[in-house]
Design an enzyme around this catalytic site. Structure first.
Site, mmCIF file in Angstrom:
data_model
loop_
_atom_site.group_PDB
_atom_site.id
_atom_site.type_symbol
_atom_site.label_atom_id
_atom_site.label_comp_id
_atom_site.label_asym_id
_atom_site.label_seq_id
_atom_site.Cartn_x
_atom_site.Cartn_y
_atom_site.Cartn_z
ATOM 1 N N LYS A 195 0.867 -1.178 0.000
ATOM 2 C CA LYS A 195 0.000 0.000 0.000
ATOM 3 C C LYS A 195 0.903 1.227 0.000
ATOM 4 C CE LYS A 195 -3.538 2.459 2.552
ATOM 5 N NZ LYS A 195 -4.549 2.413 3.588
ATOM 6 N N LYS A 248 -2.180 -1.596 -3.843
ATOM 7 C CA LYS A 248 -3.057 -0.428 -3.786
ATOM 8 C C LYS A 248 -2.233 0.848 -3.859
ATOM 9 C CE LYS A 248 -6.024 1.866 -0.536
ATOM 10 N NZ LYS A 248 -6.506 1.908 0.807
HETATM 11 C C1 PBG Z 1 -7.348 3.350 5.415
HETATM 12 C C2 PBG Z 1 -7.605 3.301 3.960
HETATM 13 C C3 PBG Z 1 -7.439 4.289 2.974
HETATM 14 C C4 PBG Z 1 -7.968 3.751 1.801
HETATM 15 C C5 PBG Z 1 -8.402 2.482 2.098
HETATM 16 N N1 PBG Z 1 -8.151 2.205 3.423
HETATM 17 C C6 PBG Z 1 -6.961 5.676 3.047
HETATM 18 C C7 PBG Z 1 -5.619 6.002 3.449
HETATM 19 O O1 PBG Z 1 -4.733 5.165 3.629
HETATM 20 O O2 PBG Z 1 -5.423 7.199 3.618
HETATM 21 C C8 PBG Z 1 -8.066 4.449 0.483
HETATM 22 C C9 PBG Z 1 -9.108 3.936 -0.425
HETATM 23 C C10 PBG Z 1 -9.441 4.814 -1.567
HETATM 24 O O3 PBG Z 1 -8.810 5.848 -1.829
HETATM 25 O O4 PBG Z 1 -10.396 4.472 -2.266
HETATM 26 N N2 PBG Z 1 -6.070 3.559 5.826
#
Ligand code: PBG
Length: 322
Positions: A195, A248
Site C-alpha cells: 500500500k 493499492k
Molecule cells: C485506510 C484506507 C485508505 C484507503 C483504504 N483504506 C486511506 C488512506 O490510507 O489514507 C483508500 C481507499 C481509496 O482511496 O479508495 N487507511
C-alpha cells in the site's frame, strides 16, 4: 512471396473472432464494492467527489449491499465512520461499534454476501493517523494491539474476511494470533501488503473523514518509487499468515500487480482507489472520455496485469455491463 505474411488484423476482423481470441475476461464475482457506513437511519449522504457513492446508515447499507449481491458482485468492503473519534481509535475495536453492527445486519439480511472489513484505525482517530501517536509518529507495536482487537471484533460480528490496511510491521501475525486464540482459525486475512503513500486516496479521505490532521502517512505507507520493497512486504505478510495479498492503488501500480502475480501463488487483489475512480468520472462528466468504456478498460487492465480480485467503486456499474 507476398508481403506481409503475418496479418494480426485477421484476428480482429469481426466481433465474433475478437470474442474468440480475447485473453482477459471480467467477472462480477471477482469485484468487491467498498462501502461507507455511518450512524443513524435513512441516511444516504452523497460523497461529492465520488459520484454515485454515499455515506450510508446501516439500513441503507443493507439495501446497497443487497443490490450488489443481486448483480453478482463478489463482496463488499466495509469502512466505518464513527460518531465519536478519539486519540486511541476506541471505536474501531468496540464490539458494538458502527462496523460491527453493520456486519451483523448484513449477515442477517444478505447472508450469502461476502463481507470483508477494513481493519485500519484512521477513521476512528481524532488525529486521522492509522495508529497510536508517540513523539509525532505512529507507534508500531502499540498499534498492533488495536488492530488485533479490531479484527477479532469484526470476526466475532461475522465478517468473512478481515483486511488490514495500516502498513504496520507485523500486523498480519498479530491479527492471525488473535483470531486463532479466540477460535477464528477459519477467518482469512486479505492483507493490503503493498500500500503506497498515494495522492490518489484524496476523495476517500473526504468520504471516510480520515485525512491526517498533521503530517502525512509516509512513515508507514510505501514510497511510490519502490517496487522491490513491495515484494518484501508481500513475502513478510505471507510468512505471517496472509491468505491473499493486495496492491493499492491499482492503475499507477500495474507493474507491482504483475510482479505479485508472478511471484506468489495466492490470490492477488488490486484496489482501484477513489482517485482513480474520480478521475474517470470527472473526465466523463466533462465529456472528455466515455465513462463506460473507460471503466471497463481500466478494470480489464487491472485484471490483465494479474489481479484476480478487484476492489472498485465501479463494481455495480461494471457488473451491469457484463
Ligand atoms: C485506510 C484506507 C485508505 C484507503 C483504504 N483504506 C486511506 C488512506 O490510507 O489514507 C483508500 C481507499 C481509496 O482511496 O479508495 N487507511
Amino acid at each position: 512471396m507476398q508481403f506481409p505474411t503475418e496479418r494480426p488484423r485477421r484476428l480482429r476482423a469481426s466481433a465474433a473472432i475478437r470474442d474468440l481470441v480475447r485473453e482477459t475476461h471480467l467477472q462480477p464475482s471477482n469485484f468487491i464494492l467498498p462501502l461507507f457506513v455511518v450512524e443513524g437511519e435513512g441516511i444516504r449522504k452523497p460523497i461529492g467527489s465520488m459520484p454515485g457513492n454515499a455515506q450510508l446508515s446501516i439500513d441503507e447499507l443493507v439495501k446497497e449491499a443487497g443490490e450488489a449481491h443481486a448483480l453478482g458482485v463478489g463482496g463488499v468492503m466495509l469502512f466505518g465512520i464513527p460518531k465519536h473519534k478519539d486519540e486511541d481509535a476506541t471505536g474501531n475495536y468496540d464490539p458494538d461499534g458502527i462496523v460491527q453492527r453493520a456486519i451483523r445486519a448484513l449477515k442477517r439480511e444478505v447472508p450469502k454476501l461476502l463481507v470483508v472489513t477494513d481493519v485500519c484505525n484512521c477513521e476512528y482517530t481524532s488525529h486521522g493517523h492509522c495508529g497510536k501517536i508517540v513523539d509525532d509518529d505512529v507507534d508500531n507495536d502499540i498499534t498492533l494491539g488495536w488492530l488485533a482487537k479490531a479484527a477479532l471484533t469484526h470476526a466475532q460480528a461475522g465478517a468473512d474476511v478481515v483486511a488490514p490496511s495500516d502498513m504496520m510491521d507485523g500486523r498480519v501475525a498479530a491479527i492471525r494470533e488473535a483470531l486463532d486464540d479466540a477460535g477464528y482459525q477459519k477467518t482469512p486475512i486479505l492483507s493490503y501488503s503493498a500500500k503506497y503513500a498515494s495522492a490518489f486516496y484524496g476523495p476517500f479521505r473526504d468520504a471516510a473523514e480520515s485525512a491526517p490532521q498533521f503530517g502525512d502517512r509516509r512513515t508507514y505507507q510505501m514510497d511510490p518509487a519502490n517496487a522491490r520493497e513491495a515484494l518484501k512486504e508481500m513475502e513478510l505478510d505471507l510468512a505471517e499468515g496472509a491468505d491473499m495479498l493486495m496492491v493499492k492503488p491499482a492503475m499507477p501500480y500495474l507493474d507491482i500487480v504483475k510482479a505479485a502475480h508472478e511471484n506468489f501463488d495466492v490470490p492477488i487483489a488490486a484496489y482501484q482507489v477513489s482517485g482513480e475512480f474520480s478521475m474517470i468520472q470527472a473526465a466523463a462528466m466533462n465529456g472528455w472520455i466515455d465513462l463506460d468504456r473507460a471503466m471497463m478498460e481500466s478494470l480489464t487492465s487491472i485484471k490483465r496485469a494479474g489481479a484476480h480480485i478487484i476492489l472498485t467503486y465501479f463494481a455495480k456499474a461494471a457488473a451491469r455491463q457484463l
